[in-house]
Design a protein around this motif. Structure first.
Motif, short mmCIF file in Angstrom:
data_model
loop_
_atom_site.label_atom_id
_atom_site.label_comp_id
_atom_site.label_asym_id
_atom_site.label_seq_id
_atom_site.Cartn_x
_atom_site.Cartn_y
_atom_site.Cartn_z
N LEU A 7 0.85 -1.19 0.00
CA LEU A 7 0.00 0.00 0.00
C LEU A 7 0.88 1.24 0.00
N TYR A 8 0.62 2.17 -0.92
CA TYR A 8 1.44 3.37 -1.02
C TYR A 8 0.57 4.56 -1.40
N ARG A 9 1.17 5.75 -1.38
CA ARG A 9 0.42 6.95 -1.71
C ARG A 9 0.42 7.18 -3.21
N LYS A 43 -6.01 9.53 3.02
CA LYS A 43 -6.69 8.26 3.25
C LYS A 43 -5.71 7.20 3.72
N LEU A 44 -4.47 7.28 3.25
CA LEU A 44 -3.44 6.34 3.68
C LEU A 44 -3.19 6.47 5.17
N TYR A 45 -3.05 7.71 5.64
CA TYR A 45 -2.86 7.94 7.08
C TYR A 45 -4.07 7.45 7.88
N GLU A 46 -5.25 7.83 7.42
CA GLU A 46 -6.46 7.45 8.14
C GLU A 46 -6.61 5.92 8.20
N HIS A 47 -6.31 5.26 7.12
CA HIS A 47 -6.45 3.80 7.04
C HIS A 47 -5.49 3.10 7.99
N LEU A 48 -4.22 3.50 7.95
CA LEU A 48 -3.21 2.79 8.73
C LEU A 48 -3.18 3.20 10.19
N VAL A 49 -3.39 4.49 10.46
CA VAL A 49 -3.24 5.00 11.83
C VAL A 49 -4.59 5.11 12.53
N THR A 50 -5.48 5.94 11.99
CA THR A 50 -6.76 6.17 12.66
C THR A 50 -7.58 4.89 12.75
N GLU A 51 -7.66 4.16 11.63
CA GLU A 51 -8.43 2.91 11.62
C GLU A 51 -7.61 1.70 12.08
N ASP A 60 1.26 -6.19 3.67
CA ASP A 60 2.57 -6.74 4.01
C ASP A 60 3.67 -5.69 3.97
N ILE A 61 3.47 -4.68 3.16
CA ILE A 61 4.44 -3.60 3.01
C ILE A 61 3.67 -2.30 2.89
N VAL A 62 4.11 -1.26 3.58
CA VAL A 62 3.45 0.04 3.48
C VAL A 62 4.49 1.13 3.28
N LEU A 63 4.12 2.10 2.48
CA LEU A 63 4.93 3.30 2.30
C LEU A 63 4.31 4.39 3.17
N VAL A 64 5.05 4.87 4.16
CA VAL A 64 4.49 5.84 5.10
C VAL A 64 5.44 7.02 5.25
N TRP A 68 4.33 10.13 10.50
CA TRP A 68 3.30 9.24 11.05
C TRP A 68 3.87 8.17 11.97
N LEU A 69 5.17 7.98 11.93
CA LEU A 69 5.75 6.84 12.65
C LEU A 69 5.56 6.89 14.17
N PRO A 70 5.71 8.06 14.83
CA PRO A 70 5.48 8.03 16.28
C PRO A 70 4.11 7.48 16.67
N GLU A 71 3.07 7.85 15.92
CA GLU A 71 1.74 7.31 16.21
C GLU A 71 1.65 5.82 15.88
N LEU A 72 2.23 5.43 14.76
CA LEU A 72 2.21 4.02 14.39
C LEU A 72 2.96 3.16 15.41
N LEU A 73 4.06 3.69 15.92
CA LEU A 73 4.83 2.93 16.92
C LEU A 73 4.07 2.88 18.25
N LYS A 74 3.35 3.95 18.55
CA LYS A 74 2.59 3.97 19.80
C LYS A 74 1.53 2.88 19.83
N ILE A 75 0.93 2.59 18.68
CA ILE A 75 -0.11 1.55 18.63
C ILE A 75 0.47 0.18 18.30
N GLY A 76 1.81 0.11 18.19
CA GLY A 76 2.44 -1.16 17.86
C GLY A 76 2.20 -1.59 16.43
N GLY A 77 2.11 -0.62 15.53
CA GLY A 77 1.69 -0.91 14.17
C GLY A 77 2.78 -1.29 13.19
N MET A 78 4.07 -1.21 13.59
CA MET A 78 5.15 -1.49 12.66
C MET A 78 6.08 -2.57 13.22
N THR A 79 6.70 -3.31 12.32
CA THR A 79 7.59 -4.41 12.69
C THR A 79 9.02 -3.88 12.88
N ARG A 80 9.62 -4.24 14.00
CA ARG A 80 11.01 -3.86 14.27
C ARG A 80 11.93 -4.66 13.35
#
Length: 413
Positions: A7-9, A43-51, A60-64, A68-80
């Motif tokens: 998924l990308y912009r 919509k990319l931000y809303e889909h990945l972060v808000t929703e 499996d792969i996202v372009l972000v 946005w990363l601090p919020e994504l990391l806060k919800i545990g949304g990205m793989t280390r």
């Protein structure tokens, strides 16, 4: 046959580069298919972060964006990625990249959650056919009392913008992405603030952007659009992409924007192919040349069930050959090898200056609350350019809102 969902912009350059890179990956991994899906950045931000779809198995792969990363990391949304980087690092990792492109995807504990894919930063662009014309040079010197040259300061920028504004010829002095989309309109205020020596916060996280420097910065920006009338009539409808396309269509003499739009100016259907030049963004009388450093990164969302294969694609895109494809497709490569490539430099002149720009960059605060703060700045800009609030009132109101956000989050006692 396994299939990776990416998924990308939306952006033509990304469409071209991902198509080529996916085809190359399929040839190297004959059992893998890629499903490439593009959506608008909001919509990319809303889909990945808000929703919180980063937690699902949809992708499996996202372009972000690094914002946005601090919020994504806060919800545990990205793989280390640290273990995978240690076991199978990309070629030349990490020395093959500028240090400025390796920080924003890290957390406070040193975790790395994405690889750089497409670079900012913002750069200054101008038309050589106008600046190097002897007739224009003589007319400018006669009118302003000094030679026509690439503006060093914002004061000089305004002089040049006024000089080249000729609505009857369809030409304006400056191109600005004025749409209130929380993107360039916000970042442009930051650049004007930082390039005059201003700051967003003090050491205790109290807002400082509403001081005298902030007032000068925002007033200058608003005046370019509302008082000086040096920008096209559709300025408040232009986002970064539309403004880059309009500049390439010959609508303006100068623009500061993401450096990738210098590539747009060199590709059909641009009307200024071979005429675009790049330089450092102007500065305030007592400030530094400054640019904004955010960039797009490829990461693996936490919900992916194919993390090993996804990492193989990230690693594939990080090779010199694939990064060069990003550059030649109209995106902006991120490897030093791409920046220094003579073929890339000859086609897209901004690569000759990109390393210098990266020596003086700032980024928005790397905190989970930043998206909420960004929206405050978005509204601040909207109120000013629509005339609903004065510069002073808009800044004071925004500072009060930002302080409230910081207090609620515990940054300010």
């Amino acid at each position: 046959m396994p299939k990776l969902n990416l998924l990308y912009r939306t952006f033509d350059g990304f469409e071209r580069s991902f198509a080529a890179q996916a085809n190359s990956f399929r040839q190297a991994h004959g059992d893998a298919e890629l499903n490439l899906v593009a959506i608008d950045p909001e919509k990319l931000y809303e889909h990945l972060v808000t929703e919180r779809r980063a937690l699902s198995a949809d992708w499996d792969i996202v372009l972000v964006l690094t914002d946005w990363l601090p919020e994504l990391l806060k919800i545990g949304g990205m793989t280390r990625l640290n273990d995978r980087l240690a076991d199978a690092p990309p070629q030349d990792w990490p020395l093959g990249w500028s240090p400025s492109l390796l920080e924003l995807q890290r957390d406070a504990d040193g975790g790395i959650f994405a690889l750089p894919y497409h670079d900012g930063p913002e750069m200054f662009m101008y038309r050589a056919d106008l600046f190097e014309d002897p007739v224009e040079q003589a007319a400018f010197a006669a009118q302003y009392g000094y030679p026509l040259r690439v503006p060093e300061t914002w004061t000089q920028f305004r002089d040049v913008a006024r000089f080249f504004t000729r609505p009857d010829q369809g030409l304006y002095g400056a191109m600005i992405a004025g749409l209130n989309d929380g993107h360039n309109n916000v970042y442009d205020f930051f650049i004007h603030l930082w390039s005059r020596g201003g700051r967003l916060f003090d050491a205790q996280w109290h807002p400082t952007f509403h001081d005298a420097i902030g007032r000068e910065a925002l007033q200058f920006y608003a005046d370019l659009i509302l008082r000086d009338n040096v920008c096209p009539p559709k300025t408040l409808e232009y986002d970064s992409v539309a403004s880059g396309i309009a500049y390439a269509a010959g609508e303006a003499a100068m623009m500061w924007n993401w450096c990738g739009f210098s590539a747009v100016a060199e590709l059909p259907p641009s009307k200024i192919i071979g005429q675009n030049r790049v330089s450092l963004v102007p500065r305030g009388e007592n400030g530094p040349h400054m640019s904004l450093n955010i960039y797009w990164v490829l990461g693996i969302p936490a919900g992916s069930a194919q993390k090993d294969l996804a990492y193989a694609f990230l690693r594939h895109c990080a090779t010199p050959e694939m990064d060069r494809i990003t550059a030649l497709s109209g995106g902006t490569g991120v490897r030093l090898s791409t920046w220094r490539d003579p073929t890339v430099q000859s086609q897209f002149s901004y690569y000759t200056a990109i390393e210098a720009v990266h020596q003086s960059v700032e980024s928005p605060p790397r905190i989970p609350e930043y998206p909420a703060i960004n929206e405050v700045f978005n509204q601040m800009q909207h109120f000013v350019v629509t005339g609903e609030k004065s510069v002073e009132q808009a800044l004071e109101d925004a500072a009060a809102e930002v302080e409230s956000i910081m207090r609620a989050a515990g940054y300010i006692p």
